[in-house]
Write an enzyme that holds these catalytic residues in place. Structure first.
Site, mmCIF file in Angstrom:
data_model
loop_
_atom_site.group_PDB
_atom_site.id
_atom_site.type_symbol
_atom_site.label_atom_id
_atom_site.label_comp_id
_atom_site.label_asym_id
_atom_site.label_seq_id
_atom_site.Cartn_x
_atom_site.Cartn_y
_atom_site.Cartn_z
ATOM 1 N N HIS A 15 -3.541 -0.439 -1.121
ATOM 2 C CA HIS A 15 -3.567 -1.889 -0.336
ATOM 3 C C HIS A 15 -4.612 -2.621 -1.126
ATOM 4 O O HIS A 15 -5.603 -3.192 -0.599
ATOM 5 C CB HIS A 15 -3.463 -2.028 1.115
ATOM 6 C CG HIS A 15 -2.336 -1.738 1.703
ATOM 7 N ND1 HIS A 15 -2.074 -0.999 2.878
ATOM 8 C CD2 HIS A 15 -1.086 -1.537 1.264
ATOM 9 C CE1 HIS A 15 -0.858 -0.837 3.137
ATOM 10 N NE2 HIS A 15 -0.174 -1.094 2.028
ATOM 11 N N HIS A 28 12.273 -0.600 1.352
ATOM 12 C CA HIS A 28 11.131 -1.214 1.247
ATOM 13 C C HIS A 28 10.677 -1.751 -0.116
ATOM 14 O O HIS A 28 10.704 -1.074 -1.139
ATOM 15 C CB HIS A 28 10.107 -0.407 2.119
ATOM 16 C CG HIS A 28 8.628 -1.042 2.146
ATOM 17 N ND1 HIS A 28 8.668 -2.489 2.434
ATOM 18 C CD2 HIS A 28 7.443 -0.625 2.176
ATOM 19 C CE1 HIS A 28 7.158 -2.991 2.563
ATOM 20 N NE2 HIS A 28 6.556 -1.682 2.551
ATOM 21 N N GLU A 87 7.916 -3.002 -1.258
ATOM 22 C CA GLU A 87 6.381 -2.990 -1.400
ATOM 23 C C GLU A 87 6.195 -2.112 -2.836
ATOM 24 O O GLU A 87 6.813 -1.205 -2.983
ATOM 25 C CB GLU A 87 5.401 -2.356 -0.263
ATOM 26 C CG GLU A 87 4.093 -2.431 -0.437
ATOM 27 C CD GLU A 87 3.271 -2.018 0.628
ATOM 28 O OE1 GLU A 87 1.912 -2.251 0.728
ATOM 29 O OE2 GLU A 87 3.729 -1.459 1.576
ATOM 30 N N ASP A 117 4.338 0.022 -4.078
ATOM 31 C CA ASP A 117 4.144 1.518 -4.180
ATOM 32 C C ASP A 117 5.788 2.327 -3.979
ATOM 33 O O ASP A 117 5.666 3.362 -4.384
ATOM 34 C CB ASP A 117 3.293 1.940 -3.332
ATOM 35 C CG ASP A 117 3.426 1.649 -1.779
ATOM 36 O OD1 ASP A 117 4.161 0.584 -1.451
ATOM 37 O OD2 ASP A 117 3.342 2.463 -0.794
ATOM 38 N N HIS A 143 6.371 -1.310 7.955
ATOM 39 C CA HIS A 143 5.563 -2.166 8.338
ATOM 40 C C HIS A 143 5.644 -3.570 7.704
ATOM 41 O O HIS A 143 4.491 -4.652 7.803
ATOM 42 C CB HIS A 143 4.171 -1.747 8.122
ATOM 43 C CG HIS A 143 3.718 -1.305 6.743
ATOM 44 N ND1 HIS A 143 2.630 -2.129 6.183
ATOM 45 C CD2 HIS A 143 4.077 -0.833 5.811
ATOM 46 C CE1 HIS A 143 2.590 -1.761 4.812
ATOM 47 N NE2 HIS A 143 3.325 -1.071 4.593
ATOM 48 N N ASP A 195 7.881 4.060 5.239
ATOM 49 C CA ASP A 195 6.476 4.162 5.710
ATOM 50 C C ASP A 195 6.185 4.940 7.018
ATOM 51 O O ASP A 195 5.168 5.425 7.159
ATOM 52 C CB ASP A 195 5.814 2.793 5.510
ATOM 53 C CG ASP A 195 5.237 2.469 3.959
ATOM 54 O OD1 ASP A 195 5.081 3.265 3.370
ATOM 55 O OD2 ASP A 195 5.398 1.488 3.613
ATOM 56 N N TYR A 234 -3.248 6.943 9.332
ATOM 57 C CA TYR A 234 -2.022 6.198 8.705
ATOM 58 C C TYR A 234 -1.807 5.149 9.811
ATOM 59 O O TYR A 234 -1.364 3.950 9.713
ATOM 60 C CB TYR A 234 -0.933 6.996 8.215
ATOM 61 C CG TYR A 234 -0.066 6.252 7.436
ATOM 62 C CD1 TYR A 234 0.044 6.297 6.097
ATOM 63 C CD2 TYR A 234 1.062 6.029 7.832
ATOM 64 C CE1 TYR A 234 0.966 5.728 5.292
ATOM 65 C CE2 TYR A 234 2.057 5.384 7.202
ATOM 66 C CZ TYR A 234 1.993 5.289 5.910
ATOM 67 O OH TYR A 234 2.972 4.567 5.172
ATOM 68 N N HIS A 273 5.577 8.490 2.070
ATOM 69 C CA HIS A 273 4.221 9.132 1.617
ATOM 70 C C HIS A 273 3.966 10.311 2.153
ATOM 71 O O HIS A 273 4.382 10.647 3.460
ATOM 72 C CB HIS A 273 3.093 8.329 1.890
ATOM 73 C CG HIS A 273 2.944 6.845 1.351
ATOM 74 N ND1 HIS A 273 3.096 6.776 -0.094
ATOM 75 C CD2 HIS A 273 3.488 5.597 1.474
ATOM 76 C CE1 HIS A 273 3.169 5.374 -0.482
ATOM 77 N NE2 HIS A 273 3.149 4.691 0.657
#
Length: 396
Positions: free
Chosen positions: A23, A79, A81, A83, A145, A164, A192, A225
């Site tokens: 992030h 998701h 995002e 990554d 998230h 996530d 996390y 992850h």
């Protein structure tokens, strides 16, 4: 690199041993991480998520070794995002027109990231995608998230691809939870949760209850992850339910920065007083200018009270303390008490400023705080000891 997760499911992600922040610079990944992507093969084949953009070329090369790309029928974007979606542009150049299954919010996010109008197929909770003998069942998980997040569940294999949720930033040669160092695993799991999911704890609790209510058997959880939960996968679900319930231990964390050691010496004396009055209490001290902020925030998450200290600097507080207080505000910790302390030489506003920031963050003040003039002498340190002892009595 790839490996078999279970029959019909292959991991095709990337283990990133070198990454040390996430992030941007907001989250420390001192043990690296992994970007988990999964091939699910039946009569039809689905690819669940990709990897971070800098690893897209390697991802595509490894994917081509694992499967003829034309045999991929569906792409699942749990998701948007970067990554998880970073290799999508390269993938879609190779597979133009292939459908991407995702939430309506993910369409907005993916278009915002990549400015491409791919073949999006919007799904909602309960929608199913047949692969042949097995189906993928989609479960929206907004704010776990990001607003676009979803899970998907593979029938027959009883596998939840949770993105996530239930993950950890942990690079490992061993892909499963029963094969890694348990202390490292749980330390990274709670870190996390504390640093990423805490603001959404009510939604975490709601989503866990919703998923349990579906009555789906669960044999494995595959997050985006870290390691895969194959041994007693519900243990991490149980922990999430516990962490989501305004979690705290019998712990007080003191966080401070100091200029000429006055505030440090106050912190140590207050901590000593806490320990004297409550030997069973865990007391931890961190100089926030010299310690990992995410590790500090994990300890704050575990604590029932946090004490924050800074000397007064230019009628304000030191920037390391100010920055950490801003993150604490954003994480919206619940059910925690707090107090401020600090040394000063001139105007002495720091304690009042910190107290105000703690209240803004939703913490309940124990008192108006404690300050000492100049470099604390023995009587000053005795007052700090007594202050700590009084706080311990109030926290019982």
């Amino acid at each position: 690199m790839s490996f078999t997760v279970c029959q019909g499911v292959t991991w095709v992600g990337k283990v990133d041993w070198e990454v040390r922040t996430f992030h941007g610079e907001e989250y420390s990944t001192n043990r690296g991480t992994s970007y988990n992507a999964y091939l699910v093969r039946d009569q039809k084949t689905a690819l669940i998520d990709t990897v971070w953009g800098p690893h897209a070329e390697e991802f595509m090369a490894n994917l081509r070794q694992e499967i003829d790309l034309d045999r991929i029928d569906f792409i699942i974007a749990n998701h948007a995002e970067s990554d998880h979606s970073g290799a999508l542009p390269a993938l879609m150049r190779a597979l133009p027109g292939k459908p991407i299954y995702c939430t309506a919010n993910a369409v907005k996010s993916l278009k915002g990231h990549y400015h491409a109008d791919w073949n999006f197929q919007v799904v909602k909770t309960g929608d199913r995608l047949s692969l042949g003998q097995r189906e993928l069942i989609f479960v929206e998980a907004p704010m776990l998230h990001w607003p676009d997040t979803m899970f998907c569940y593979l029938t027959d294999a009883n596998v939840l691809f949770s993105n996530d949720a239930f993950g950890q930033h942990l690079a490992s040669q061993h892909p499963f939870n029963d094969l890694v160092d348990q202390c490292e695993l749980w330390q990274e799991a709670i870190k996390y949760y504390a640093n990423i999911l805490t603001p959404f704890s009510k939604l975490v609790d709601k989503k866990i209850k919703e998923f349990v209510g579906l009555g789906l058997p669960l044999e494995m959880i595959c997050p985006s992850h870290g390691v895969i939960w194959r041994q007693e996968p519900l243990q991490i679900v149980t922990k999430y339910a516990e962490w989501a319930a305004d979690y705290q231990e019998n712990q007080v964390t003191l966080v401070y920065d100091t200029m000429w050691d006055g505030t440090r010496r106050m912190a140590e004396a207050i901590a000593q007083g806490l320990g004297q009055a409550a030997p069973e209490l865990t007391v931890k001290l961190y100089n926030c200018a010299r310690n990992d902020w995410n590790d500090i925030l994990t300890e704050v998450f575990k604590s029932k009270a946090v004490l924050v200290g800074s000397p007064t600097m230019n009628k304000g507080i030191l920037f390391s303390v100010a920055g950490l207080l801003e993150i604490i505000r954003g994480l919206q910790f619940k059910g925690k008490r707090a107090a401020a302390f600090g040394a000063y030489g001139w105007s002495g506003e720091s304690v009042k400023i910190i107290s105000g920031r703690l209240q803004e963050a939703g913490l309940t003040l124990l008192d108006e705080g404690h300050r000492e003039l100049w470099n604390p002498d023995d009587p000053s340190l005795e007052r700090c000891l007594e202050y700590g002892r009084n706080l311990a009595a109030e926290l019982k």
